[in-house]
Design an enzyme around this catalytic site. Structure first.
Site, PDB file in Angstrom:
ATOM      1  N   ASN A 174       0.847  -1.197   0.000  1.00 26.35           N
ATOM      2  CA  ASN A 174       0.000   0.000   0.000  1.00 26.35           C
ATOM      3  C   ASN A 174       0.883   1.248   0.000  1.00 26.35           C
ATOM      4  O   ASN A 174       2.114   1.158  -0.071  1.00 26.35           O
ATOM      5  CB  ASN A 174      -0.978  -0.013   1.184  1.00 26.35           C
ATOM      6  CG  ASN A 174      -0.280   0.016   2.541  1.00 26.35           C
ATOM      7  OD1 ASN A 174       0.906   0.364   2.652  1.00 26.35           O
ATOM      8  ND2 ASN A 174      -1.010  -0.345   3.587  1.00 26.35           N
ATOM      9  N   ASP A 203      -9.312  -9.579  -0.713  1.00 24.88           N
ATOM     10  CA  ASP A 203      -8.589  -8.740   0.247  1.00 24.88           C
ATOM     11  C   ASP A 203      -8.611  -7.276  -0.180  1.00 24.88           C
ATOM     12  O   ASP A 203      -8.708  -6.382   0.662  1.00 24.88           O
ATOM     13  CB  ASP A 203      -7.146  -9.237   0.385  1.00 24.88           C
ATOM     14  CG  ASP A 203      -6.352  -8.427   1.397  1.00 24.88           C
ATOM     15  OD1 ASP A 203      -6.597  -8.595   2.612  1.00 24.88           O
ATOM     16  OD2 ASP A 203      -5.512  -7.607   0.973  1.00 24.88           O
TER      17      ASP A 203
END
EC number: 3.1.2.2
Length: 343
Positions: free
Chosen positions: A24, A218
């Site tokens: 991320n 996810d």
């Protein structure tokens, strides 16, 4: 002269460095990336083992992933070491246990980040509807075999119960107009992704890799969690992922996520995967996979932050919240019991 078909316990190890596109915006590796690596290792060892005997060639298809905890975060630049071992075989299924270690290649420090148990079923390459018999493995003791049999029976029952509960019911989670929804409600954070299944997503059979599906699940769960908290979020655990039906190349899949429960420091998100065959539209849309993901909110130093309470609207949301709370308390009690046993 007789030749035994019993195989020594097979194991493999794979590793790769974590790149920026695995993580991320603050450098935490996505839980879906790790789940995909876990499934790839399981698929390799399961398929390899099931092809050690004469007869039809086959590919091991993922049927279920048991609860998986994310013990420590993994970061860009670290090396993931994924080791997989077959720990039980029934007539038509393979249990694979996988451990994941993260290695800081500058300091040499290693941490156990994940432990997972996966179940595979081998399907013939010649006849996709045919399930192949699995070669047995050699156990170190009768007790080890008996423990594996108990795990097999338990997961089989749970998988059937889950499919009966929601396997064929299509409950789409629509994308809301967030401007009209109140923050911290289920409707405000619920999210969906739509994905056309292409050749790169599929096995030799032309069906989607379980790891591809888990990665998309996810991603959706992460979007839901981020919309609820508006902070950096990471996957803390995944409850059992059940794969009810295979997804074929050319299907459009809708991956939907909605918040079901929040504690002070965690969020549970239910993720539903529905498949819509474009070419064989007459077969209709169907539920392909289901799971519950748990996320935590982190500050800039990767320390847990309080999670805003979920605002509930109606009996159905209240019911899902209570069910989530029961799972949360059950898992919390299990973690405490495991911790006491280790001391």
């Amino acid at each position: 002269m007789s030749v035994s078909n019993v195989q020594a316990t097979p194991s493999i190890q794979i590793c790769r460095i974590m790149r920026p596109d695995d993580a991320n915006i603050v450098g935490n590796v996505h839980g879906g990336t790790i789940l995909k690596m876990i499934e790839e290792a399981g698929c390799i060892i399961g398929t390899r083992h099931c092809n050690t005997q004469n007869g039809d060639r086959c590919v091991a298809a993922l049927a279920r992933v048991e609860r998986t905890d994310f013990l420590h975060p993994m970061f860009i630049g670290e090396v993931a070491h994924v080791s997989a071992e077959i720990t039980y075989t029934s007539k038509h299924s393979v249990e694979v246990q996988v451990n994941v270690l993260s290695e800081n290649i500058v300091t040499g420090a290693k941490k156990l980040t994940n432990k997972a148990t996966l179940w595979y079923v081998p399907f013939s390459l010649q006849n996709v509807a045919k399930i192949i018999e699995v070669p047995p493995i050699e156990y170190s003791s009768p007790e080890q075999e008996e423990a594996g049999k108990k795990r097999y029976e338990a997961q089989k029952l749970e998988r059937l119960e889950t499919k009966e509960r929601n396997g064929e019911i299509i409950m789409s989670v629509s994308l809301p107009d967030r401007q009209t929804k109140e923050p911290y409600t289920v409707a405000f954070s619920q999210s969906s992704l739509i994905h056309l299944v292409g050749p790169s997503d599929c096995t030799l059979h032309g069906f989607v890799h379980g790891g591809v599906t888990m990665k998309l699940m996810d991603e959706v769960a992460g979007i839901v969690a981020a919309r609820h908290c508006k902070t950096n979020i990471v996957t803390a655990s995944v409850d059992a992922i059940n794969f009810h039906r295979k997804i074929k190349k050319g299907c459009v899949i809708t991956i939907s996520g909605r918040m079901t429960f929040t504690s002070n420091k965690s969020m549970e998100i239910e993720v539903l995967v529905d498949a819509d065959p474009l070419v064989e539209a007459e077969k209709g849309k169907y539920r392909a996979a289901t799971a519950f993901f748990t996320y935590i909110s982190l500050d800039k130093d990767n320390k847990p932050l309080p999670v805003p309470p979920l605002k509930l609207d109606g009996e159905e949301e209240q019911k899902r919240f209570e069910e989530g709370k029961a799972r949360y308390l059950q898992n919390k009690a299990k973690r405490l019991a495991d911790k006491e046993r280790q001391q």
